[in-house]
Every structure is written in C-alpha cells, then in structure tokens.
Design a protein around this motif. Sequence first.
Motif, PDB file in Angstrom:
ATOM      1  N   TRP A   1       0.819  -1.205   0.000  1.00 13.81           N
ATOM      2  CA  TRP A   1       0.000   0.000   0.000  1.00 13.81           C
ATOM      3  C   TRP A   1       0.862   1.269   0.000  1.00 13.81           C
ATOM      4  O   TRP A   1       0.338   2.377   0.011  1.00 13.81           O
ATOM      5  CB  TRP A   1      -0.964   0.017   1.178  1.00 13.81           C
ATOM      6  CG  TRP A   1      -0.320  -0.050   2.529  1.00 13.81           C
ATOM      7  CD1 TRP A   1       0.145   0.996   3.264  1.00 13.81           C
ATOM      8  CD2 TRP A   1      -0.082  -1.221   3.317  1.00 13.81           C
ATOM      9  NE1 TRP A   1       0.670   0.558   4.465  1.00 13.81           N
ATOM     10  CE2 TRP A   1       0.533  -0.813   4.526  1.00 13.81           C
ATOM     11  CE3 TRP A   1      -0.321  -2.588   3.123  1.00 13.81           C
ATOM     12  CZ2 TRP A   1       0.918  -1.710   5.514  1.00 13.81           C
ATOM     13  CZ3 TRP A   1       0.050  -3.473   4.119  1.00 13.81           C
ATOM     14  CH2 TRP A   1       0.656  -3.040   5.285  1.00 13.81           C
ATOM     15  N   ASP A   2       2.179   1.111  -0.031  1.00  9.56           N
ATOM     16  CA  ASP A   2       3.038   2.290  -0.170  1.00  9.56           C
ATOM     17  C   ASP A   2       2.719   3.012  -1.473  1.00  9.56           C
ATOM     18  O   ASP A   2       2.498   2.385  -2.518  1.00  9.56           O
ATOM     19  CB  ASP A   2       4.519   1.884  -0.210  1.00  9.56           C
ATOM     20  CG  ASP A   2       5.056   1.443   1.139  1.00  9.56           C
ATOM     21  OD1 ASP A   2       4.385   1.678   2.159  1.00  9.56           O
ATOM     22  OD2 ASP A   2       6.163   0.862   1.158  1.00  9.56           O
ATOM     23  N   THR A   3       2.730   4.330  -1.416  1.00 13.30           N
ATOM     24  CA  THR A   3       2.550   5.112  -2.639  1.00 13.30           C
ATOM     25  C   THR A   3       3.895   5.256  -3.352  1.00 13.30           C
ATOM     26  O   THR A   3       4.964   4.998  -2.779  1.00 13.30           O
ATOM     27  CB  THR A   3       1.992   6.503  -2.326  1.00 13.30           C
ATOM     28  OG1 THR A   3       2.914   7.201  -1.484  1.00 13.30           O
ATOM     29  CG2 THR A   3       0.636   6.402  -1.645  1.00 13.30           C
TER      30      THR A   3
ATOM     31  N   THR B   1       6.507   7.233  -1.598  1.00 15.70           N
ATOM     32  CA  THR B   1       7.166   6.652  -0.423  1.00 15.70           C
ATOM     33  C   THR B   1       8.609   6.303  -0.729  1.00 15.70           C
ATOM     34  O   THR B   1       9.487   6.382   0.139  1.00 15.70           O
ATOM     35  CB  THR B   1       6.418   5.392   0.050  1.00 15.70           C
ATOM     36  OG1 THR B   1       5.049   5.707   0.286  1.00 15.70           O
ATOM     37  CG2 THR B   1       7.043   4.816   1.308  1.00 15.70           C
TER      38      THR B   1
ATOM     39  N   GLU C   1       1.358  10.722  -4.416  1.00 17.34           N
ATOM     40  CA  GLU C   1       0.556  10.598  -3.201  1.00 17.34           C
ATOM     41  C   GLU C   1      -0.622   9.639  -3.324  1.00 17.34           C
ATOM     42  O   GLU C   1      -1.174   9.214  -2.306  1.00 17.34           O
ATOM     43  CB  GLU C   1       0.035  11.974  -2.791  1.00 17.34           C
ATOM     44  CG  GLU C   1       1.142  12.936  -2.393  1.00 17.34           C
ATOM     45  CD  GLU C   1       0.620  14.278  -1.934  1.00 17.34           C
ATOM     46  OE1 GLU C   1      -0.619  14.502  -2.006  1.00 17.34           O
ATOM     47  OE2 GLU C   1       1.443  15.121  -1.504  1.00 17.34           O
ATOM     48  N   GLN C   2      -1.023   9.261  -4.543  1.00 15.81           N
ATOM     49  CA  GLN C   2      -2.228   8.460  -4.701  1.00 15.81           C
ATOM     50  C   GLN C   2      -1.994   7.062  -5.270  1.00 15.81           C
ATOM     51  O   GLN C   2      -2.730   6.133  -4.945  1.00 15.81           O
ATOM     52  CB  GLN C   2      -3.215   9.198  -5.613  1.00 15.81           C
ATOM     53  CG  GLN C   2      -3.717  10.524  -5.079  1.00 15.81           C
ATOM     54  CD  GLN C   2      -4.690  11.180  -6.037  1.00 15.81           C
ATOM     55  OE1 GLN C   2      -5.645  10.553  -6.507  1.00 15.81           O
ATOM     56  NE2 GLN C   2      -4.457  12.449  -6.357  1.00 15.81           N
ATOM     57  N   VAL C   3      -1.022   6.907  -6.125  1.00 16.71           N
ATOM     58  CA  VAL C   3      -0.818   5.617  -6.797  1.00 16.71           C
ATOM     59  C   VAL C   3       0.044   4.722  -5.915  1.00 16.71           C
ATOM     60  O   VAL C   3       1.149   5.106  -5.504  1.00 16.71           O
ATOM     61  CB  VAL C   3      -0.158   5.812  -8.170  1.00 16.71           C
ATOM     62  CG1 VAL C   3       0.105   4.463  -8.834  1.00 16.71           C
ATOM     63  CG2 VAL C   3      -1.042   6.677  -9.071  1.00 16.71           C
ATOM     64  N   THR C   4      -0.465   3.543  -5.618  1.00 18.16           N
ATOM     65  CA  THR C   4       0.247   2.605  -4.747  1.00 18.16           C
ATOM     66  C   THR C   4       0.945   1.515  -5.557  1.00 18.16           C
ATOM     67  O   THR C   4       0.683   1.326  -6.754  1.00 18.16           O
ATOM     68  CB  THR C   4      -0.713   1.931  -3.760  1.00 18.16           C
ATOM     69  OG1 THR C   4      -1.599   1.060  -4.499  1.00 18.16           O
ATOM     70  CG2 THR C   4      -1.516   2.955  -2.972  1.00 18.16           C
TER      71      THR C   4
ATOM     72  N   SER D   1      -3.541   1.430 -12.111  1.00 19.59           N
ATOM     73  CA  SER D   1      -2.918   2.673 -11.648  1.00 19.59           C
ATOM     74  C   SER D   1      -3.621   3.926 -12.125  1.00 19.59           C
ATOM     75  O   SER D   1      -3.476   4.994 -11.525  1.00 19.59           O
ATOM     76  CB  SER D   1      -1.462   2.731 -12.127  1.00 19.59           C
ATOM     77  OG  SER D   1      -1.414   2.850 -13.543  1.00 19.59           O
TER      78      SER D   1
END
Length: 431
Positions: free
Chosen positions: A146-148, A151, A162-165, A174
Amino acid sequence: MDSDSVRDAGRRRLLGWGGLGIAGMAVGGAQLIGAGAGHAAPTSTGADAVADTAAGADADAVPPATRPGGAYDRYVAQLAAEDKFSGVVMLSHRGRTVLSRSYGMADKEKGVRNHEGVAFNLSSAGKPFGALAVLQLAQQGRLRLWDTVGTHLTGFPKDIAEQVTIHHLLSGTSGLHTPPEDLQRVFQSREEVREFYGQWARQSKLVSVPGTPTDHAGAEVAIPALIVEAVSGMTYWDYVQEHVFRRCGMSGTGFYTRPQWLTDPHIAHSYMRQADGTRVDAVRNLDKGSPDPHQLGKNPGRSFIDPPGDAGFATAPDLVRFAHALTDGTLLDRPYVDVALAPKLPLAPQGGGLAAPKAAPGDASFATYTMPVSIINGQWVRGRAGVNPGSVASWNIYPYSGWVGVVLGNYDDVPFQQIIQQEMHAVLGPH
C-alpha cells in the motif's frame, strides 16, 4: 518500455492483456527424459494439493496428445516444415520432460541451430520477474504493497506520488498514461538505459482514478522496477539475476546486452518479417529503426539491454525451473505466493485486452500481479506471454495436474495464439 507499446498495440491486441495473458531442422527428435536436470518434482500445497487429490489418477496421466508423435508434436512440426515456426517447444509433467522439440536456426548467418540451451527474448513474458522482486522485498518488510510511489521515489507529479500505490501498479489499476517511447533512440550502455527509462516513467500522467483498470501502461512496469532499485540498492537487472534467476537455477537466463546478443551462440537472433515478405535479423540490421512502417514495436536491434522491469532472455528448461520455483518456496513463502497469484481483476479471456469481445462460455480470466490466470475446462492455468518484432515467448503452468508448457520462438509471423491453444488442448483436452 512495455513491449505492448502504443505504436504496436494494434498488432499485439490480438494476443490479449499485457501481450497475451493466457489464451488463452535441428530439428531434433523428441526427448523423453526420465528426470529433467535440476527439475525437482513440484510439491503441491494448500488449494493445489486439494485439487490434485480430487483429480485422482487423472492428474498423473500423460495425455496422448502431449507425447512425442502426438497431436501437439505433429502440429508444431508441420508449422516448422512450412517455415512458420522457428524455436523450441517443451512440455514437462511433474518435473519430467515429456516433449522437447527444437526447430530452425538461432543464428542463420553463423549456422547456429536452435536447441534447448538457446535463450530467446521474452518480451512481456518476463514482466512477472519484477512483480516477484517487489513481493520478495515486501515479504522482508522493506516495503508495503500500500506504499505510494512517493514513499520510495522522487520526481513524480504530486498526484501520482501521493495516490498511486504499488498494488495499483502491479495489478494494472494505476490510472496512469505513459507517453510514447523515443523509438529512434540507440542506447550504448546500461547506465544510459536506466537513466532514459527513469526519466520516461516520470513523464507519466494520472488520467483516471487510481484503482481504474489501465490497458498497457508502461509506467506500471517501469515504476516497480525503480522501486526495487531504490529499496534494494541494486540495479533491477542485478537484483533479479541474483534473487530470482540464481535461486531458481536458471543458468541460461539473463538480461543480456546487445554485444552479448551479437556474439553469444546461445542467444537466438530475432527474425522479423518485412512487408516484402522477407525476414531480417533485427539484432544485426535494424539499428536505425525499422524500414517497414508496419513494424513499429520495440526494436531489439536498438536496445543495449532490455528496460528495467521488462523482458530478458530465457531457455525453455529454465522457464520450467521457474514455474516450479514459483510455488515451492524457492522464491516466496507460501502466503506471498498466494498474494502473487490471487485473482485481482476480472478480464475478458483469450485476446483483446480490457475491451475484448465476450469469451467462450465457461472461461474466466483474471489479472494477478502481472501474471494473468484463467479458468479453462474447470482448471486454473497460470502464465504469461509476449511478442516483440522477431520473437514470441509463452510459459503456462497447469497447477492441478503438474504440467508446464513453454513456447519460445525467433520468428514473429507465427500463429502464436493457435500454438498456445494447441498446447492447452493437448494438456487439458478441447475446450
């Protein structure tokens, strides 16, 4: 970067999601081998073990169509006799090679024939290696699914960061669009390839809400490879070589450079069909781009090395080893094997990407992490395939009965989908 590039999408769309998910004459004699070298018989656990038990004696049967001289063998031999196939096909049952055939030339100029030890370009069939690398790092606690993107990586637009994991990227949801590649670029080093594709991935745009199915977004391959490099401190190629290929005993598999491709007799050259009906050695003759406007895919003649996250080269026996290692604990612990192979997204099976026509009754296909799976004749079939100018590659795993099928070729004008369907008919029966 993705071998199913926008410029080549029309040609490859016939081959399904992600460069053919699952459809759905040195030519030497068939080799019936007692136990393939380095092939330990696969051990079924969990759901696969239950399925094997339920299948009973049928799971251990060797259908006549899979044997030397059987229907599948005869079909491929006829194609080769008509110069419609050049390469290697292999069927393995519970770690034992049942059928192995080699046809045509690996290098026509030097007179090198295809054989089991020859490695072929994998195109999209190599994409699952990247997903497995990510899952290995997740299993070690070094990243989370679940890290974006932000990260682990810098330089991406704020909405992507900030939104795509990682999950979105691996599952094909994606919402990203990647700009077309510079198909005229000629690379001279590994470093140049890494820099180019790192910058290319950062030009991606978020065009729909993350979680939305995305058809053939190159960034979904490029960005996970960049994350593997950021977390592991190794290049993507070195990480996969050490932690995937070496663990599996895949000694003939690698991310070979173009100088190696030109000189190593164990790497098949790719022969691309031109508009005038001739075939051209794409490795030797296409540095400046294809002379045929209808052949606009990724050009193997320009690539110094395959882009991070994509392709590579493999032999047929190595892909059988990989198929066993995928589920026997060699690459991942069992829970993470289940994470890798669990269906994530319904797909229209047997061609056409996300907009494919309605499939045959009884079939169902799903996206996993870069490895589509299908239900055919009441059985799971797992695998991946791909097409590049001058090459085709497919590996399928039949977990209920212990079969693995491999097709590797160095012609692109072959009835590829039909070959895979014939393999499935031989193993599963007509459907």
